[in-house]
Design a protein around this motif. Sequence first.
Motif, mmCIF file in Angstrom:
data_model
loop_
_atom_site.group_PDB
_atom_site.id
_atom_site.type_symbol
_atom_site.label_atom_id
_atom_site.label_comp_id
_atom_site.label_asym_id
_atom_site.label_seq_id
_atom_site.Cartn_x
_atom_site.Cartn_y
_atom_site.Cartn_z
ATOM 1 N N ASP A 191 -31.291 -3.495 13.444
ATOM 2 C CA ASP A 191 -30.434 -3.523 12.266
ATOM 3 C C ASP A 191 -29.826 -2.141 12.051
ATOM 4 O O ASP A 191 -30.509 -1.122 12.211
ATOM 5 C CB ASP A 191 -31.252 -3.932 11.041
ATOM 6 C CG ASP A 191 -30.424 -3.946 9.772
ATOM 7 O OD1 ASP A 191 -29.666 -4.905 9.577
ATOM 8 O OD2 ASP A 191 -30.546 -2.987 8.984
ATOM 9 N N THR A 192 -28.551 -2.071 11.682
ATOM 10 C CA THR A 192 -27.894 -0.776 11.478
ATOM 11 C C THR A 192 -27.450 -0.568 10.033
ATOM 12 O O THR A 192 -26.629 0.306 9.750
ATOM 13 C CB THR A 192 -26.665 -0.630 12.399
ATOM 14 O OG1 THR A 192 -25.671 -1.603 12.039
ATOM 15 C CG2 THR A 192 -27.055 -0.771 13.855
ATOM 16 N N GLY A 235 -32.807 4.319 14.179
ATOM 17 C CA GLY A 235 -33.813 4.369 13.127
ATOM 18 C C GLY A 235 -34.436 5.744 12.988
ATOM 19 O O GLY A 235 -34.878 6.130 11.893
ATOM 20 N N GLY A 236 -34.470 6.508 14.062
ATOM 21 C CA GLY A 236 -35.031 7.845 14.002
ATOM 22 C C GLY A 236 -34.225 8.771 13.107
ATOM 23 O O GLY A 236 -34.784 9.589 12.370
ATOM 24 N N LEU A 237 -32.894 8.660 13.159
ATOM 25 C CA LEU A 237 -32.037 9.482 12.308
ATOM 26 C C LEU A 237 -32.279 9.148 10.840
ATOM 27 O O LEU A 237 -32.437 10.047 10.006
ATOM 28 C CB LEU A 237 -30.573 9.263 12.666
ATOM 29 C CG LEU A 237 -29.554 9.933 11.736
ATOM 30 C CD1 LEU A 237 -29.671 11.455 11.821
ATOM 31 C CD2 LEU A 237 -28.139 9.477 12.059
ATOM 32 N N GLN A 238 -32.280 7.878 10.514
ATOM 33 C CA GLN A 238 -32.524 7.471 9.131
ATOM 34 C C GLN A 238 -33.855 8.022 8.632
ATOM 35 O O GLN A 238 -33.954 8.570 7.523
ATOM 36 C CB GLN A 238 -32.517 5.943 9.023
ATOM 37 C CG GLN A 238 -32.719 5.414 7.607
ATOM 38 C CD GLN A 238 -32.917 3.911 7.591
ATOM 39 O OE1 GLN A 238 -33.742 3.387 8.346
ATOM 40 N NE2 GLN A 238 -32.164 3.214 6.748
ATOM 41 N N ALA A 239 -34.904 7.893 9.450
ATOM 42 C CA ALA A 239 -36.226 8.369 9.060
ATOM 43 C C ALA A 239 -36.229 9.879 8.847
ATOM 44 O O ALA A 239 -36.801 10.387 7.869
ATOM 45 C CB ALA A 239 -37.251 7.973 10.117
ATOM 46 N N ARG A 240 -35.587 10.618 9.757
ATOM 47 C CA ARG A 240 -35.584 12.078 9.644
ATOM 48 C C ARG A 240 -34.850 12.540 8.392
ATOM 49 O O ARG A 240 -35.325 13.429 7.673
ATOM 50 C CB ARG A 240 -34.938 12.696 10.889
ATOM 51 C CG ARG A 240 -34.787 14.214 10.808
ATOM 52 C CD ARG A 240 -34.492 14.827 12.164
ATOM 53 N NE ARG A 240 -34.041 16.196 12.074
ATOM 54 C CZ ARG A 240 -34.804 17.248 11.746
ATOM 55 N NH1 ARG A 240 -36.082 17.049 11.490
ATOM 56 N NH2 ARG A 240 -34.311 18.460 11.690
ATOM 57 N N VAL A 241 -33.689 11.952 8.108
ATOM 58 C CA VAL A 241 -32.927 12.362 6.931
ATOM 59 C C VAL A 241 -33.710 12.061 5.653
ATOM 60 O O VAL A 241 -33.796 12.900 4.739
ATOM 61 C CB VAL A 241 -31.545 11.688 6.916
ATOM 62 C CG1 VAL A 241 -30.849 11.897 5.571
ATOM 63 C CG2 VAL A 241 -30.676 12.239 8.043
ATOM 64 N N LEU A 242 -34.303 10.882 5.559
ATOM 65 C CA LEU A 242 -35.087 10.548 4.364
ATOM 66 C C LEU A 242 -36.289 11.471 4.223
ATOM 67 O O LEU A 242 -36.633 11.904 3.117
ATOM 68 C CB LEU A 242 -35.521 9.089 4.403
ATOM 69 C CG LEU A 242 -34.413 8.060 4.142
ATOM 70 C CD1 LEU A 242 -34.940 6.646 4.341
ATOM 71 C CD2 LEU A 242 -33.850 8.222 2.729
#
Length: 346
Positions: free
Chosen positions: A326-327, A288-295
């Motif tokens: 969830d992925t 979830g950290g990757l998703q948050a950083r990219v957004l």
Amino acid sequence: MVGAQWGDDTGMEERVERQGTSRRGLLRMGAGLAGIGLLPGCAGAAGTGPWRGVNLVATPEAPLGSDACGRSLRNLRALGANAVALIPFLWQPAPGDPAIVPGDAVGPADLRAGIRQARGLGLRVMVKPHVWVPQTWAGAIGFTDPADQAEWLRRYRAILLDLAELAAAEGAEALAIGTELRGVSADPAWGGIIDAVRDRYGGIVTYVAHWDGELARLSFRDRLDVAAISLYPPLGDGTDLEAAIAALAGDLSRQGPLWVGELGLRSAVGAQERPWESAEERDAHPDGGLQARVLDLWLAALTRHGMDDVLVWRWFSDPDAGGPQDTDFTIQGKPAEAVLRRHFQN
């Protein structure tokens, strides 16, 4: 996944001709007045300013208009979002088969209920049809036989005009005439399709182009109120995400006025390498950290370049969807929610 509820064009032209220009004028006026909150029941709709929100996908356990969907939309509104794209899925059996039909997941009654529910909560609404093709995607649609392409466009036009009339009647502020239909979007027939849509619908007309070059090939960009793009370019191995995203955002800003109709990636390890990749295509541990950083990086970069109209992919009508394990693409129950709150409430 079939249904006669959309796209029955039997006698459509005759019906429209009998109704006359006064009917078309009323549809345009109705959509326009609804968009600024001057029709009954529209006072809660969000006002002017950028579109900041999500693409909402309806789930069987939380159909559009249901109490569960209402909770999901209120959660979204609490993040500061002011807009939502509602997605009626269409279906065809194969990329080269012209037999496109409406899907059965979101019918006219569901879509009407969803538009009313979202607008009642102060959200602007885009009606944004997607074509579902088994084992592939809408960008694969294409035809070697011109007659098949003409038949596909005829069927698609009939479905789209029904959606345009419904969107006008319910005061939806925007209508996407297609999403990532890169194999057929160069056809000159789109000019007539857009004219027919505008006869029935007076709100914002857009089209969501695929990120990899479709925008430059559109035969009808100058006929739209604004063009939009789905944004899933590869971002490398993740060693310098900020620089990669800054460069891409700068390039987008030089392509004229543009909405971001989709932006997202999975909350999964390595998702930045192929942001379009679904959970069905690759198993991966949650991140979830990757998703948050990219957004976060995307939203900041787009804002710096004056591109503030963004609809993130995606949000489910089920308020309990998502979560830390969830992925998939949904941002619900993940660190990305805090990212949206920070950007949308500024």
